[in-house]
Design a protein around this motif. Structure first.
Motif, PDB file in Angstrom:
ATOM      1  N   ILE A   1       6.397   3.250 -12.183  1.00 52.81           N
ATOM      2  CA  ILE A   1       5.119   3.169 -11.675  1.00 52.81           C
ATOM      3  C   ILE A   1       4.381   2.723 -12.477  1.00 52.81           C
ATOM      4  N   THR A   2       3.605   2.288 -11.742  1.00 55.14           N
ATOM      5  CA  THR A   2       2.284   0.880 -12.478  1.00 55.14           C
ATOM      6  C   THR A   2       1.441   1.664 -11.514  1.00 55.14           C
ATOM      7  N   PRO A   3      -0.064   1.730 -12.058  1.00 52.13           N
ATOM      8  CA  PRO A   3      -0.846   2.364 -11.555  1.00 52.13           C
ATOM      9  C   PRO A   3      -1.891   1.264 -10.544  1.00 52.13           C
ATOM     10  N   HIS A   4      -1.139   0.772  -9.337  1.00 51.64           N
ATOM     11  CA  HIS A   4      -2.358  -0.276  -8.165  1.00 51.64           C
ATOM     12  C   HIS A   4      -2.564  -1.568 -10.073  1.00 51.64           C
ATOM     13  N   VAL A   5      -2.340  -2.436 -10.170  1.00 55.56           N
ATOM     14  CA  VAL A   5      -2.628  -2.906 -11.114  1.00 55.56           C
ATOM     15  C   VAL A   5      -1.905  -4.537 -10.589  1.00 55.56           C
ATOM     16  N   GLY A   6      -1.128  -4.655  -9.240  1.00 53.96           N
ATOM     17  CA  GLY A   6      -1.452  -5.970  -8.883  1.00 53.96           C
ATOM     18  C   GLY A   6      -2.301  -6.716  -8.973  1.00 53.96           C
ATOM     19  N   GLY A   7      -3.276  -6.791  -8.901  1.00 52.87           N
ATOM     20  CA  GLY A   7      -4.632  -7.288  -8.573  1.00 52.87           C
ATOM     21  C   GLY A   7      -5.212  -7.356  -9.713  1.00 52.87           C
ATOM     22  N   PRO A   8      -6.298  -6.680 -10.467  1.00 49.10           N
ATOM     23  CA  PRO A   8      -6.673  -6.843 -11.898  1.00 49.10           C
ATOM     24  C   PRO A   8      -6.019  -7.296 -12.816  1.00 49.10           C
ATOM     25  N   SER A   9      -6.197  -8.913 -12.751  1.00 44.60           N
ATOM     26  CA  SER A   9      -6.112  -9.371 -13.939  1.00 44.60           C
ATOM     27  C   SER A   9      -6.233 -10.588 -14.569  1.00 44.60           C
ATOM     28  N   SER A  10      -6.013 -11.062 -16.046  1.00 41.14           N
ATOM     29  CA  SER A  10      -7.138 -12.059 -15.708  1.00 41.14           C
ATOM     30  C   SER A  10      -7.113 -13.433 -15.467  1.00 41.14           C
ATOM     31  N   ALA A  11      -6.724 -13.644 -13.991  1.00 44.86           N
ATOM     32  CA  ALA A  11      -6.579 -14.517 -12.759  1.00 44.86           C
ATOM     33  C   ALA A  11      -7.250 -14.110 -11.759  1.00 44.86           C
ATOM     34  N   PHE A  12      -8.223 -13.161 -11.929  1.00 46.71           N
ATOM     35  CA  PHE A  12      -8.752 -12.272 -10.404  1.00 46.71           C
ATOM     36  C   PHE A  12     -10.135 -13.374 -11.088  1.00 46.71           C
ATOM     37  N   ARG A  13     -10.543 -12.907 -11.727  1.00 42.48           N
ATOM     38  CA  ARG A  13     -12.272 -13.531 -12.113  1.00 42.48           C
ATOM     39  C   ARG A  13     -11.972 -14.604 -11.646  1.00 42.48           C
TER      40      ARG A  13
ATOM     41  N   ARG B   1       1.026  -1.455   0.452  1.00 44.96           N
ATOM     42  CA  ARG B   1      -0.142   0.274   0.114  1.00 44.96           C
ATOM     43  C   ARG B   1       1.122   0.885  -0.265  1.00 44.96           C
ATOM     44  N   GLY B   2       0.190   2.568  -0.564  1.00 44.48           N
ATOM     45  CA  GLY B   2       1.428   3.138  -1.103  1.00 44.48           C
ATOM     46  C   GLY B   2       2.086   4.126   0.866  1.00 44.48           C
ATOM     47  N   PRO B   3       1.408   4.250   1.283  1.00 41.47           N
ATOM     48  CA  PRO B   3       1.532   4.427   2.473  1.00 41.47           C
ATOM     49  C   PRO B   3       2.208   4.063   3.625  1.00 41.47           C
ATOM     50  N   VAL B   4       2.962   2.832   3.065  1.00 39.76           N
ATOM     51  CA  VAL B   4       3.703   2.406   3.868  1.00 39.76           C
ATOM     52  C   VAL B   4       4.864   2.506   3.950  1.00 39.76           C
ATOM     53  N   VAL B   5       4.983   3.990   3.075  1.00 42.46           N
ATOM     54  CA  VAL B   5       6.268   4.295   2.924  1.00 42.46           C
ATOM     55  C   VAL B   5       5.910   5.578   2.777  1.00 42.46           C
ATOM     56  N   ASP B   6       7.035   6.407   3.846  1.00 39.50           N
ATOM     57  CA  ASP B   6       7.069   7.909   3.294  1.00 39.50           C
ATOM     58  C   ASP B   6       7.091   8.647   2.005  1.00 39.50           C
TER      59      ASP B   6
ATOM     60  N   ASP C   1       4.177  -0.228  -7.043  1.00 41.73           N
ATOM     61  CA  ASP C   1       2.496   0.176  -8.082  1.00 41.73           C
ATOM     62  C   ASP C   1       1.207   0.408  -6.821  1.00 41.73           C
ATOM     63  N   VAL C   2       1.706   0.577  -6.202  1.00 42.73           N
ATOM     64  CA  VAL C   2       1.267   1.797  -5.226  1.00 42.73           C
ATOM     65  C   VAL C   2       2.039   3.140  -4.705  1.00 42.73           C
ATOM     66  N   THR C   3       1.563   3.793  -4.404  1.00 43.44           N
ATOM     67  CA  THR C   3       1.295   5.507  -4.498  1.00 43.44           C
ATOM     68  C   THR C   3       0.346   6.397  -3.297  1.00 43.44           C
ATOM     69  N   ASP C   4       1.901   6.893  -2.553  1.00 42.14           N
ATOM     70  CA  ASP C   4       1.074   8.152  -1.701  1.00 42.14           C
ATOM     71  C   ASP C   4       0.869   8.941  -1.596  1.00 42.14           C
ATOM     72  N   PRO C   5       0.426  10.451  -2.502  1.00 41.71           N
ATOM     73  CA  PRO C   5      -1.634   9.824  -2.720  1.00 41.71           C
ATOM     74  C   PRO C   5      -1.026   8.554  -4.011  1.00 41.71           C
ATOM     75  N   GLU C   6      -3.156   9.067  -3.466  1.00 41.90           N
ATOM     76  CA  GLU C   6      -3.128   7.475  -4.802  1.00 41.90           C
ATOM     77  C   GLU C   6      -4.514   8.203  -5.476  1.00 41.90           C
ATOM     78  N   PRO C   7      -5.106   8.033  -6.364  1.00 46.45           N
ATOM     79  CA  PRO C   7      -3.745   8.389  -7.927  1.00 46.45           C
ATOM     80  C   PRO C   7      -3.217   9.255  -7.685  1.00 46.45           C
ATOM     81  N   LEU C   8      -2.261   9.478  -8.738  1.00 47.71           N
ATOM     82  CA  LEU C   8      -0.878   9.912  -8.275  1.00 47.71           C
ATOM     83  C   LEU C   8      -1.040  11.156  -9.101  1.00 47.71           C
ATOM     84  N   PRO C   9      -1.224  12.315  -8.631  1.00 48.38           N
ATOM     85  CA  PRO C   9      -1.795  13.828  -9.118  1.00 48.38           C
ATOM     86  C   PRO C   9      -0.969  13.668 -10.448  1.00 48.38           C
ATOM     87  N   PRO C  10      -1.112  14.743 -11.557  1.00 47.23           N
ATOM     88  CA  PRO C  10      -0.369  15.053 -12.559  1.00 47.23           C
ATOM     89  C   PRO C  10       0.488  16.002 -11.848  1.00 47.23           C
ATOM     90  N   GLY C  11       2.262  16.184 -11.682  1.00 48.32           N
ATOM     91  CA  GLY C  11       2.150  17.563 -12.128  1.00 48.32           C
ATOM     92  C   GLY C  11       3.375  16.460 -10.179  1.00 48.32           C
TER      93      GLY C  11
END
Length: 314
Positions: free
Chosen positions: A273-285, A229-234, A252-262
């Motif tokens: 950086i990847t946009p918190h996509v650890g879970g959503p894949s074809s393996a999920f369903r 999770r993002g807040p695990v990291v300062d 894959d996770v950031t703080d803040p999240e979503p990471l804002p432009p700029g």
């Protein structure tokens, strides 16, 4: 009295659901609820929806008995459990995300070590630009958070001839693979590790765990991979290390999240950086459906539920 079960997947598409409950579909996209929230006994929380959407019906679910998330972490739900009556069991999705999240952890590690982001940018510019990069082979890897996902990450590291895998969890133990060190031993393990992979849940004890002191103990040139999770990291402390060039990171996770432009993290050197996509894949369903069928069968048959994280009011 028939009990309602709210599902974020169409019930007619889930094979093997037990008879008895009244299954209603609600994935959070509909403004109107599928039924009276007061009649809901089992609430399966919509996946990948904003927290206010997921928690919106909780206050009106006065006969609720089970909250089942489709996420491994439940920190977003625990923050709103004051809305729920005592005696409600909160269950997470252990068994659903290990495969996808471990795959991504390995992908981020390999891509960062072998400089794939730089090669992609060179490809965009039609430049043939070689480089000599570190391999994962012979590296020392530290997994911080050795639960089901941490173990799945080690499963995937093994074929890559890593030099050593160290494991850290809240409390120490011994597994078939070796020692799992308690968090108290983490400071001694950090200076030895070439790659540090975070897969710990977000709790009061892990929020801000990766602070300036943690990062300072990491060896020069080490890689930090966060699939937790993002807040695990300062974020501020990490930015300082990235901008100095001493450490690299794959997040894959950031703080803040979503990471804002700029935000400066977007353009920090040495970060992927990847946009918190650890879970959503074809393996999920398929794994989510298997969990729901098993869990609801247990509920209907008055058998112990799996993955109970807590019971409200206990």
């Amino acid at each position: 009295m028939t009990q309602d079960v709210w599902l974020p997947l169409p019930p007619e598409e889930i094979k093997g659901l037990p008879g008895g409950p009244n299954y209603l579909f609600w994935d959070g996209d509909q403004q109107e609820f599928p039924g009276d929230p007061a009649d809901c006994a089992v609430y399966v929380v919509p996946y990948m929806k904003p927290v206010p959407v997921r928690t919106r019906p909780l206050e009106r679910m006065t006969r609720l008995r089970v909250i089942q998330t489709l996420t491994a972490g439940v920190d977003d739900i625990t923050a709103d459990l004051s809305l729920v009556a005592p005696g409600v069991r909160l269950c997470n999705a252990r068994g659903v995300h290990e495969t996808s999240t471990a795959e991504l952890a390995l992908t981020l590690t390999l891509a960062s070590l072998r400089g794939i982001p730089g090669f992609v940018r060179a490809q965009d510019d039609e430049r043939w630009q070689g480089d000599f990069r570190p391999a994962l082979a012979d590296r020392t890897v530290l997994i911080v958070g050795y639960g089901a996902i941490g173990a799945a990450i080690e499963d995937r590291l093994t074929p890559f001839e890593v030099g050593r895998v160290s494991r850290v969890a809240r409390s120490g133990r011994t597994t078939a693979r070796g020692i799992v060190h308690p968090l108290t031993e983490l400071p001694a393990l950090l200076p030895e590790s070439d790659v540090v992979i975070l897969s710990t849940p977000l709790t009061d004890g892990t929020r801000g765990l990766v602070d300036a002191g943690f990062l300072a103990r990491m060896k020069d040139g080490a890689l930090l991979v966060n699939v937790a999770r993002g807040p695990v990291v300062d974020t501020g402390a990490l930015l300082r290390e990235l901008e100095s060039g001493r450490l690299t990171a794959a997040l894959d996770v950031t703080d803040p999240e979503p990471l804002p432009p700029g935000h400066p993290l977007w353009r920090a050197p040495g970060v992927l950086i990847t946009p918190h996509v650890g879970g959503p894949s074809s393996a999920f369903r398929p794994r989510a459906e298997r969990l729901l069928v098993d869990q609801l069968t247990r509920f209907v048959n008055h058998e112990p539920l799996r993955n109970v994280v807590l019971t409200t009011g206990a």
